[in-house]
Design an enzyme around this catalytic site. Structure first.
Site, mmCIF file in Angstrom:
data_model
loop_
_atom_site.group_PDB
_atom_site.id
_atom_site.type_symbol
_atom_site.label_atom_id
_atom_site.label_comp_id
_atom_site.label_asym_id
_atom_site.label_seq_id
_atom_site.Cartn_x
_atom_site.Cartn_y
_atom_site.Cartn_z
ATOM 1 N N GLY A 10 -5.467 -10.356 -2.716
ATOM 2 C CA GLY A 10 -6.015 -11.238 -3.761
ATOM 3 C C GLY A 10 -4.986 -11.483 -4.854
ATOM 4 N N GLY A 13 -5.042 -14.699 -7.260
ATOM 5 C CA GLY A 13 -6.162 -14.923 -8.178
ATOM 6 C C GLY A 13 -5.798 -14.581 -9.610
ATOM 7 N N ASP A 15 -6.777 -12.050 -11.586
ATOM 8 C CA ASP A 15 -6.411 -10.649 -11.809
ATOM 9 C C ASP A 15 -5.140 -10.281 -11.047
ATOM 10 N N ASP A 65 -5.332 -12.019 5.520
ATOM 11 C CA ASP A 65 -6.697 -12.393 5.154
ATOM 12 C C ASP A 65 -7.570 -11.159 5.369
ATOM 13 N N ALA A 89 -11.543 -11.593 -2.780
ATOM 14 C CA ALA A 89 -12.977 -11.858 -2.639
ATOM 15 C C ALA A 89 -13.281 -13.331 -2.782
ATOM 16 N N GLN A 90 -14.366 -13.758 -2.156
ATOM 17 C CA GLN A 90 -15.004 -15.024 -2.516
ATOM 18 C C GLN A 90 -15.758 -14.633 -3.784
ATOM 19 N N THR A 134 -18.048 -4.930 -9.569
ATOM 20 C CA THR A 134 -18.481 -5.903 -10.575
ATOM 21 C C THR A 134 -19.828 -5.581 -11.216
ATOM 22 N N GLU A 136 -21.998 -7.681 -11.600
ATOM 23 C CA GLU A 136 -23.002 -8.432 -10.812
ATOM 24 C C GLU A 136 -23.822 -7.465 -9.949
ATOM 25 N N TYR A 158 -23.226 -12.412 -3.274
ATOM 26 C CA TYR A 158 -21.992 -11.826 -3.796
ATOM 27 C C TYR A 158 -22.253 -10.397 -4.295
ATOM 28 N N LYS A 162 -20.799 -6.821 -2.765
ATOM 29 C CA LYS A 162 -19.998 -5.911 -3.594
ATOM 30 C C LYS A 162 -20.628 -4.513 -3.657
ATOM 31 N N ARG A 193 -8.061 -18.170 -15.638
ATOM 32 C CA ARG A 193 -9.380 -18.119 -15.012
ATOM 33 C C ARG A 193 -9.615 -19.364 -14.140
HETATM 34 P P1 NAP Z 1 -10.259 -14.952 -8.175
HETATM 35 O O1 NAP Z 1 -9.417 -15.599 -9.241
HETATM 36 O O2 NAP Z 1 -11.307 -15.740 -7.508
HETATM 37 O O3 NAP Z 1 -9.250 -14.378 -7.069
HETATM 38 C C1 NAP Z 1 -9.705 -13.940 -5.830
HETATM 39 C C2 NAP Z 1 -8.512 -13.700 -4.943
HETATM 40 O O4 NAP Z 1 -8.969 -13.301 -3.646
HETATM 41 C C3 NAP Z 1 -7.618 -14.942 -4.716
HETATM 42 O O5 NAP Z 1 -6.286 -14.529 -4.615
HETATM 43 C C4 NAP Z 1 -8.102 -15.455 -3.359
HETATM 44 O O6 NAP Z 1 -7.154 -16.228 -2.662
HETATM 45 C C5 NAP Z 1 -8.324 -14.119 -2.671
HETATM 46 N N1 NAP Z 1 -9.140 -14.211 -1.467
HETATM 47 C C6 NAP Z 1 -10.349 -14.797 -1.326
HETATM 48 N N2 NAP Z 1 -10.792 -14.641 -0.058
HETATM 49 C C7 NAP Z 1 -9.828 -13.962 0.609
HETATM 50 C C8 NAP Z 1 -9.669 -13.532 1.931
HETATM 51 N N3 NAP Z 1 -10.602 -13.764 2.839
HETATM 52 N N4 NAP Z 1 -8.553 -12.849 2.274
HETATM 53 C C9 NAP Z 1 -7.596 -12.616 1.353
HETATM 54 N N5 NAP Z 1 -7.677 -13.012 0.090
HETATM 55 C C10 NAP Z 1 -8.776 -13.680 -0.284
HETATM 56 O O7 NAP Z 1 -10.956 -13.650 -8.747
HETATM 57 P P2 NAP Z 1 -10.532 -12.726 -10.000
HETATM 58 O O8 NAP Z 1 -11.271 -13.184 -11.185
HETATM 59 O O9 NAP Z 1 -9.071 -12.573 -10.038
HETATM 60 O O10 NAP Z 1 -11.205 -11.348 -9.568
HETATM 61 C C11 NAP Z 1 -10.497 -10.397 -8.765
HETATM 62 C C12 NAP Z 1 -11.503 -9.484 -8.077
HETATM 63 O O11 NAP Z 1 -12.305 -8.827 -9.048
HETATM 64 C C13 NAP Z 1 -12.473 -10.197 -7.150
HETATM 65 O O12 NAP Z 1 -12.732 -9.325 -6.065
HETATM 66 C C14 NAP Z 1 -13.722 -10.371 -7.989
HETATM 67 O O13 NAP Z 1 -14.870 -10.434 -7.153
HETATM 68 C C15 NAP Z 1 -13.683 -9.099 -8.808
HETATM 69 N N6 NAP Z 1 -14.302 -9.170 -10.134
HETATM 70 C C16 NAP Z 1 -13.954 -10.188 -10.984
HETATM 71 C C17 NAP Z 1 -14.507 -10.212 -12.266
HETATM 72 C C18 NAP Z 1 -14.149 -11.294 -13.251
HETATM 73 O O14 NAP Z 1 -14.908 -11.484 -14.208
HETATM 74 N N7 NAP Z 1 -13.027 -11.973 -13.097
HETATM 75 C C19 NAP Z 1 -15.408 -9.203 -12.653
HETATM 76 C C20 NAP Z 1 -15.709 -8.184 -11.755
HETATM 77 C C21 NAP Z 1 -15.132 -8.173 -10.497
HETATM 78 P P3 NAP Z 1 -7.035 -17.825 -2.902
HETATM 79 O O15 NAP Z 1 -6.188 -17.974 -4.141
HETATM 80 O O16 NAP Z 1 -6.335 -18.281 -1.669
HETATM 81 O O17 NAP Z 1 -8.406 -18.366 -3.063
HETATM 82 N N1 GDD Z 2 -19.988 -21.199 -13.307
HETATM 83 C C1 GDD Z 2 -20.876 -21.740 -14.145
HETATM 84 N N2 GDD Z 2 -20.874 -23.079 -14.374
HETATM 85 N N3 GDD Z 2 -21.770 -20.927 -14.753
HETATM 86 C C2 GDD Z 2 -22.649 -21.483 -15.620
HETATM 87 C C3 GDD Z 2 -22.674 -22.851 -15.896
HETATM 88 C C4 GDD Z 2 -21.746 -23.700 -15.238
HETATM 89 O O1 GDD Z 2 -21.721 -24.908 -15.417
HETATM 90 N N4 GDD Z 2 -23.659 -23.066 -16.801
HETATM 91 C C5 GDD Z 2 -24.222 -21.906 -17.069
HETATM 92 N N5 GDD Z 2 -23.623 -20.928 -16.356
HETATM 93 C C6 GDD Z 2 -23.995 -19.509 -16.364
HETATM 94 C C7 GDD Z 2 -24.246 -18.916 -14.997
HETATM 95 O O2 GDD Z 2 -25.555 -19.250 -14.543
HETATM 96 C C8 GDD Z 2 -24.055 -17.435 -15.298
HETATM 97 O O3 GDD Z 2 -25.245 -16.892 -15.806
HETATM 98 C C9 GDD Z 2 -23.002 -17.419 -16.407
HETATM 99 O O4 GDD Z 2 -22.899 -18.775 -16.874
HETATM 100 C C10 GDD Z 2 -21.631 -16.939 -15.987
HETATM 101 O O5 GDD Z 2 -21.245 -17.667 -14.835
HETATM 102 P P1 GDD Z 2 -19.760 -17.552 -14.240
HETATM 103 O O6 GDD Z 2 -18.758 -17.861 -15.282
HETATM 104 O O7 GDD Z 2 -19.742 -18.349 -12.980
HETATM 105 O O8 GDD Z 2 -19.598 -15.992 -13.957
HETATM 106 P P2 GDD Z 2 -20.590 -14.944 -13.238
HETATM 107 O O9 GDD Z 2 -21.088 -14.038 -14.318
HETATM 108 O O10 GDD Z 2 -21.574 -15.594 -12.379
HETATM 109 O O11 GDD Z 2 -19.563 -14.170 -12.285
HETATM 110 C C11 GDD Z 2 -18.288 -13.753 -12.781
HETATM 111 O O12 GDD Z 2 -18.384 -12.470 -13.337
HETATM 112 C C12 GDD Z 2 -18.760 -11.441 -12.411
HETATM 113 C C13 GDD Z 2 -18.842 -10.136 -13.203
HETATM 114 O O13 GDD Z 2 -20.130 -10.000 -13.753
HETATM 115 C C14 GDD Z 2 -17.336 -13.802 -11.571
HETATM 116 O O14 GDD Z 2 -16.016 -13.599 -12.027
HETATM 117 C C15 GDD Z 2 -17.653 -12.717 -10.568
HETATM 118 O O15 GDD Z 2 -16.629 -12.674 -9.574
HETATM 119 C C16 GDD Z 2 -17.708 -11.384 -11.317
HETATM 120 O O16 GDD Z 2 -17.987 -10.335 -10.436
#
Ligand code: NAP
Ligand code: GDD
Length: 348
Positions: A10, A13, A15, A65, A89-90, A134, A136, A158, A162, A193
């Site tokens: 990943g 992405g 992170d 992958d 991750a997706q 996460t 989530e 999702y 997780k 982001r």
């Molecule tokens: P992100 O920007 O969506 O990055 C996800 C990464 O995973 C990207 O490099 C993506 O590649 C790669 N990936 C997706 N499917 C894959 C596969 N099948 N095989 C190999 N690589 C794959 O997410 P992020 O925000 O950096 O988050 C990093 C991790 O922390 C994720 O696992 C996410 O679920 C978790 N997490 C994130 C948050 C948050 O708020 N950001 C919070 C809690 C946990 P591509 O660039 O090719 O799509």
């Molecule tokens: N994406 C999105 N787009 N979210 C919206 C919108 C919109 O137009 N309007 C309102 N929201 C609300 C969503 O319904 C959700 O409650 C909140 O905004 C945050 O949405 P996201 O920014 O998509 O993040 P997330 O909380 O669903 O998930 C992210 O955080 C998780 C950790 O709690 C992702 O990064 C996950 O990968 C991560 O695990």
């Protein structure tokens, strides 16, 4: 001293980019796994090649992958890393309702594939493993605030995937003595982001609206509340987990929550835009000083099941890992806005 080797799944992405930079600065050799894509997917890490820290070819990318067992196993065997970070991750919650099977394959079984590779290649004593868990997983929360002892109650494919990854990590730690730790990270954001997550979407849209490049921002549930931190602080916590004396699970968060509406208000205030709000639910709208409607709700951005509120308690990480975040919501917003404004300046 021998250089440490890290392997990041990943790496392309948000992170992955912050963690690569962080580890390179610490003197690691960093290997990253990227997917083949028909359009460029390395924009977040391209600059690292020009970075002085990566001059000695210590940042190396591999195609792979996490849904492909053999590619995962081959890379782990070839690199024999000291530390593996599974960030792959997706990661979009709403999208996981559209592609639930793929999300399970990548986000749940992906973690298992990496753990199995560590075991299969006899790396249990050498390779430490970090799983990107996460908030989530807490879903419809059973306790406020959420900590490491709070039960999971996921509300999306999702979140469910997780939870599997979390418990399989615990299982491999207990069964095979692998140094495998779970981070339970609350939402963290940054200029890097993904553009369909709400913070980036809001910051980008309001900057565009201010410069006359967009008319309106369409959103979903304005009432949802999140605990938002900065990715730069959170990748440091990932590394600290793998340097701790024992493998464990840690919540990483700020302990403060804001609604999506609050977030829009904070961003518009920094941009000097005065908003007037009217209506309720799907009919809620915001107007600017010239009485133009610039924020509206759309049904398509609501989710089949919503996580209404998340707020964490990171006392354990602060005490045991001495984790100290640098940012707060205001510096996060400032950072995200100045990145967008630079783009507008360069466009000019
Ligand atoms: P992100 O920007 O969506 O990055 C996800 C990464 O995973 C990207 O490099 C993506 O590649 C790669 N990936 C997706 N499917 C894959 C596969 N099948 N095989 C190999 N690589 C794959 O997410 P992020 O925000 O950096 O988050 C990093 C991790 O922390 C994720 O696992 C996410 O679920 C978790 N997490 C994130 C948050 C948050 O708020 N950001 C919070 C809690 C946990 P591509 O660039 O090719 O799509
Ligand atoms: N994406 C999105 N787009 N979210 C919206 C919108 C919109 O137009 N309007 C309102 N929201 C609300 C969503 O319904 C959700 O409650 C909140 O905004 C945050 O949405 P996201 O920014 O998509 O993040 P997330 O909380 O669903 O998930 C992210 O955080 C998780 C950790 O709690 C992702 O990064 C996950 O990968 C991560 O695990």
């Amino acid at each position: 001293m021998k250089k440490k080797i890290a392997l990041i799944f990943g790496v392309t992405g948000q992170d992955g980019a912050y963690l690569s930079r962080f580890l390179l600065k610490k003197g690691y050799t960093v290997h990253g796994v990227k997917r083949r894509s028909s359009s460029l997917n390395t924009q977040r890490i391209d600059h690292i090649y020009q970075d002085p820290y990566s001059k000695k070819r210590n940042f190396i990318l591999h195609y792979g992958d996490v849904t492909d067992t053999l590619s995962v196993s081959t890379i782990v065997k070839k690199i024999k890393p000291d530390e593996i970070y599974n960030l792959a991750a997706q990661s979009h919650v709403a999208v996981s309702f559209e592609v639930p099977e793929y999300t399970g394959n990548a986000d749940a079984i992906g973690a298992l594939r990496i753990l199995e590779s560590i075991k299969f290649h006899g790396l249990e004593k050498k390779t430490k493993f970090y799983q990107a868990g996460t908030s989530e997983m807490f879903g419809k929360v059973l306790q406020v605030p959420q900590n490491e002892l709070t039960s999971f109650n996921p509300k999306s494919p999702y979140g469910v995937a997780k939870v599997y990854a979390h418990w399989i990590t615990v299982n491999y730690r207990e069964a095979y003595n692998i140094f495998a730790s779970n981070g339970i990270l609350f939402n963290h954001e940054s200029p890097l982001r993904g553009e369909t997550f709400v913070t980036k979407k809001v910051v980008k849209a309001l900057c565009n609206i201010k410069f006359g490049k967009q008319k309106k921002l369409f959103v979903g549930n304005l009432n949802a509340k999140r605990d938002w931190g900065h990715a730069e602080d959170y990748v440091q916590a990932m590394w600290k987990m793998l340097q701790f004396k024992r493998p464990d699970d840690f919540v990483i968060c700020t302990g403060k929550q804001y609604s999506i509406r609050d977030f829009i208000k904070m961003v518009s205030k920094v941009l000097g835009m005065k908003l007037r709000w009217t209506g309720k639910g799907i009919n809620e709208k915001a107007f600017d000083e010239n009485n133009r409607c610039i924020v509206e709700c759309r049904k398509k951005y609501f989710r089949p099941a919503e996580v209404d509120t998340l707020i964490g308690d990171a006392s354990k990480a602060k005490k045991l890992l001495k984790w100290k975040p640098k940012h707060n919501i205001h510096s996060l917003i400032k950072d995200m806005i100045s990145y967008e404004l630079d783009i507008h300046k360069n466009d000019k």
